[in-house]
Design a protein around this motif. Sequence first.
Motif, short mmCIF file in Angstrom:
data_model
loop_
_atom_site.label_atom_id
_atom_site.label_comp_id
_atom_site.label_asym_id
_atom_site.label_seq_id
_atom_site.Cartn_x
_atom_site.Cartn_y
_atom_site.Cartn_z
N PHE A 1 3.39 149.19 24.13
CA PHE A 1 3.14 149.88 22.87
C PHE A 1 4.35 149.73 21.95
O PHE A 1 4.21 149.48 20.75
N LEU B 1 4.32 146.34 20.42
CA LEU B 1 3.26 146.25 19.42
C LEU B 1 3.70 146.91 18.11
O LEU B 1 3.54 146.35 17.03
N ARG C 1 -2.07 153.73 13.40
CA ARG C 1 -3.46 153.28 13.26
C ARG C 1 -3.57 151.79 13.58
O ARG C 1 -4.46 151.36 14.32
N LEU C 2 -2.67 150.99 13.04
CA LEU C 2 -2.69 149.55 13.29
C LEU C 2 -2.44 149.22 14.76
O LEU C 2 -2.92 148.21 15.26
N ALA C 3 -1.71 150.09 15.45
CA ALA C 3 -1.41 149.89 16.87
C ALA C 3 -2.51 150.45 17.77
O ALA C 3 -2.40 150.39 18.99
N GLY C 4 -3.55 151.03 17.17
CA GLY C 4 -4.67 151.54 17.95
C GLY C 4 -4.51 152.96 18.45
O GLY C 4 -5.26 153.40 19.31
N ARG C 5 -3.55 153.67 17.90
CA ARG C 5 -3.35 155.08 18.30
C ARG C 5 -3.33 155.93 17.04
O ARG C 5 -2.28 156.33 16.54
N GLU C 6 -4.50 156.20 16.53
CA GLU C 6 -4.68 156.92 15.27
C GLU C 6 -3.79 158.15 15.14
O GLU C 6 -3.27 158.43 14.08
#
Length: 98
Positions: free
Chosen positions: A5, A8, A29-34
């Motif tokens: 993470f 990323l 958000r772009l890393a998939g963890r809103e």
Amino acid sequence: MEDSFAYLVLAIVSEIPGGKVATYQQIARLAGRERGARLVGRVLSHASLYGDYPCHRVVSSQGRTAPGWEEQRVLLEAEGVGFLKNGTVDLSLYQWRE
């Protein structure tokens, strides 16, 4: 914090062009963890362990710079980022549109 993470987040941060800023929430958000804006901040506070990244280009969702890091504003202004009278980055003009 898991290294995948962190890498990323740092990869995303490295994509922010000079003269633009992104918010912690935007990076999360772009890393998939809103809902991971605070975790992004934690990663960035340790970014020097991973290399040299333009962490100064990340601000709060209100456009505030990091508390206690006066050099951040100097670095942003040197790149042409403008600030409002209240001391926040003018996100309407300078937010990175990924």
